[in-house]
Design an enzyme around this catalytic site. Structure first.
Site, PDB file in Angstrom:
ATOM      1  N   ALA B 145       0.855  -1.193   0.000  1.00 43.22           N
ATOM      2  CA  ALA B 145       0.000   0.000   0.000  1.00 43.22           C
ATOM      3  C   ALA B 145       0.881   1.230   0.000  1.00 43.22           C
ATOM      4  CB  ALA B 145      -0.919   0.009   1.228  1.00 43.22           C
ATOM      5  N   GLU B 379       6.439  11.016  -1.194  1.00 43.85           N
ATOM      6  CA  GLU B 379       5.292  11.915  -0.980  1.00 43.85           C
ATOM      7  C   GLU B 379       4.372  11.928  -2.203  1.00 43.85           C
ATOM      8  OE1 GLU B 379       6.024  13.090   2.930  1.00 43.85           O
ATOM      9  OE2 GLU B 379       4.335  13.772   1.756  1.00 43.85           O
TER      10      GLU B 379
END
Lengths: 259, 395
Positions: B145, B379
């Site tokens: 994930a 990010e």
């Protein structure tokens, strides 16, 4: 314990240094900062006051931009600041600077301790502390690398080339400290915010009762006749060690009359 | 004079002019440059080569108030707008990219508590977190994930009396891992892909929390990245940040801000590479003149400057929207995309300007080029940024 710390605004050693037409240091057109050697004096003062009570006043003699040096000291934690600024001071030598500083210290009050750095990082004469002590009639304990204040006395250690001296004087006194005495703190953002509210007074020569004829370039005991840039360093001689490195080194030193 | 001071004299000073909103924020930039010059620049090269995490640097930055700038003053923060905080991150990155990333990650890890934590939680934890006495890490990604947050499988089961959670799973790519004192961790408390996520602030000394081996990365060697393994770790229910099920919302809100941190850091990195390239180009002589006197090379420098400035302008614009309380999701994604692509281009070109020297570890630009690559990845990859931007355009 009330402490006055004398600080100087000096040209940033990282920038190019330039001179005015009258051969004085150009302070208006270069970036300046609180002399790094004075940070040690500010730190020493803050440590003493933080361990007990009292306040730290920083004082500088210099042009308008010298307020930046005071601001830095206030951001580090000093309580208030005095800026002596007067066009007539331009070009003053150490003798005149010590006169102005002495009158400023007297006007601030009668501090228990006057602290200075080892020397300025631009003039590097190291004589102002001694002159200032003479003018104030204070015992002088100069160039110490330790400092201890207790029971109305100040003690410090002066490390020389051959010996270390333990010095002691009664308070009030003047002490200059070396860059070995502590590790100056950085300002914090809280300190930056707090400094905005701290009092800074600006005094002229008239405020101090000093006659303009006693200071400035015309009253200076020494004058700079001319100056020249230091020639660029020439490339050194590289000796390859082929088993005879020691001999070659000795020959080189002998040729230079070092041995 | 200290050794550090004299060593730093040879380094290139930060040349960027900044229009700061207040006098104190201008002083803050001066303080940051002083810290960068005296505390970061003299150490970066050796520490990066040895892959050392400079924990003490974060204490120094924390004492100076640099780790708490965007947070409220009542909890020990600086109360500064993002416009100011991000420029400080850029200044840090100019001297040491790993530290700027670590600072950004730390700030991100405080975000959940500062924005949705209870008053009790904030009073107890926030002052130590913001001062840097406690260092933070941020646990969102998992082996399966990453960009897809809804795939999080780390499970937190509430005990019968409701006093604690038992957490089981693995968090991947965790910066500051092994050094952080707390881990802001996103876990699954319900089965709904997005509404079943919650946020736990897990102390480092929790039983059952351990670490994988340090990742052997291409760059950012002083930013330790490891897996955080949660093997039935028991976490006090008082460490739940926000409500159960609010995890996704918290994570996504923090991401926009986190992206701006990376955009600012990438800009500082790119500026640093440009500065080295300019200095070298003026010094290096071939065919009897400085290589900078060749227009082909001078134009390369001009393009690098344009790229750095574009990244800076983009992150400042997004920051000002954020500070004004406007939506800034699209602009944050644009800034992250623009600034990190600029960093990759500029650092690569800097190596080119330095030629053979640039390819060696004796000059810093090869490190900067390696450090730049990850900014296009973390990010949210730059492909994800394009997804965010295009969705915003077409909604």
């Amino acid at each position: 314990m009330n402490i006055v710390v004398c600080v100087k605004y000096v040209p940033d050693a990282q920038g190019d240094r330039t001179f005015n037409e009258d051969n004085t240091t150009d302070r208006a057109n270069v970036d300046g900062l609180l002399s790094e050697l004075d940070e040690y004096a500010v730190e020493a003062a803050l440590k003493i006051v933080e361990a007990g009570e009292g306040e730290v006043t920083v004082v500088t003699v210099g042009p308008e931009q010298a307020a930046d040096a005071l601001k830095k000291a206030l951001q580090m934690g000093a309580d208030k600041a005095v800026h002596v600024s007067d066009e007539a001071i331009h070009g003053s030598d150490a003798v005149a600077t010590s006169l102005v500083l002495a009158e400023a210290v007297k006007k601030i009050g009668s501090p228990d301790l006057v602290l200075t750095g080892l020397s300025s990082t631009d003039g590097t004469m190291s004589v102002v502390p001694a002159m200032l002590a003479e003018r104030l009639g204070l015992p002088q304990v100069t160039q110490v690398s330790t400092l201890e204040v207790a029971d109305g006395t100040v003690k410090g250690r002066r490390d020389g080339d051959a010996v270390s001296e333990s010095l002691e004087a009664s308070l009030p006194a003047l002490v200059s400290v070396t860059d070995q005495i502590n590790e100056p703190r950085y300002p914090s953002f809280k300190g930056i915010m707090a400094a905005k509210k701290k009092p800074v007074e600006t005094w002229s020569l008239a405020d101090l009762g000093v006659d303009a004829g006693q200071v400035g370039l015309d009253a200076a005991w020494t004058k700079v006749e001319s100056f020249a840039q230091r020639p660029p360093r020439e490339q050194g001689e590289i000796v390859t060690d082929e088993g005879d490195g020691g001999t070659k080194l000795a020959e080189f030193l002998a040729a230079q009359k070092f041995v | 004079m200290t050794e550090a001071t004299s060593a730093a004299v040879t380094l290139v000073a930060m040349p960027v002019q900044r229009l700061m909103p207040t006098p104190e924020s201008a002083d803050l930039i001066e303080l940051t440059r002083d810290l960068a010059r005296r505390e970061l620049a003299p150490r970066v090269d050796a520490a990066e080569k040895a892959a050392e995490m400079p924990r003490d640097v974060y204490l120094t930055l924390g004492e100076a108030g640099l780790l708490s700038l965007p947070y409220p003053e009542e909890y020990g923060g600086g109360g500064q707008p993002y416009e100011v905080y991000l420029q400080v991150i850029e200044e840090i990155a100019h001297a040491w990219m790993s530290v700027a990333v670590g600072t950004s990650v730390h700030s991100l890890s405080c975000y959940a508590l500062a924005t949705v934590g209870s008053e009790t939680q904030r009073k107890e934890l926030l002052p130590d977190m913001l001062s840097g006495r406690l260092l933070g890490a941020y646990g969102l990604s998992e082996p399966d994930a990453g960009s897809d947050v809804s795939a999080i499988s780390t499970r937190a089961r509430r005990s019968e009396d409701g006093s604690s959670y038992t957490v089981r799973g693995r968090k991947a790519w965790i910066s500051n891992a092994g050094y952080a004192d707390f881990y802001t961790t996103f876990v699954r408390t319900g089965d709904d892909p997005t509404r079943g996520l919650s946020c736990l602030l897990i102390p480092a000394d929790t039983d059952g929390l351990s670490f994988g081996a340090p990742e052997r990365k291409m760059g950012l060697a002083s930013d330790p990245v490891r897996e955080v393994v949660l093997d039935d770790a028991v976490v006090d229910a008082g460490r739940l940040i926000g409500e159960e099920g609010e995890g996704m919302k918290i994570a996504l809100a923090a991401l926009d801000s986190g992206r701006l941190g990376i955009a600012a850091a990438a800009t500082g990195l790119a500026q640093s590479a440009l500065d080295v390239a300019i200095a070298y180009a003026k010094e290096r002589r071939q065919f009897g003149r400085a290589i900078a006197d060749n227009q082909g090379l001078a134009f390369l420098l001009a393009d690098m400057e344009a790229a750095v400035s574009s990244g800076r302008t983009a992150y400042l614009y997004a920051a000002r929207l954020r500070d004004a309380g406007r939506p800034f999701t699209r602009e944050a994604a644009v800034a992250k995309l623009a600034a990190t692509d600029a960093a990759m281009k500029v650092t690569t070109d800097a190596v080119q300007v330095l030629g053979g020297a640039g390819y060696t570890q004796d000059f810093p630009v090869e490190r900067m080029m390696r450090d730049a690559k990850v900014t296009q990845i973390f990010e949210g990859t730059n492909q994800i940024q394009r997804l965010v931007i295009s969705r915003q355009l077409l909604k």
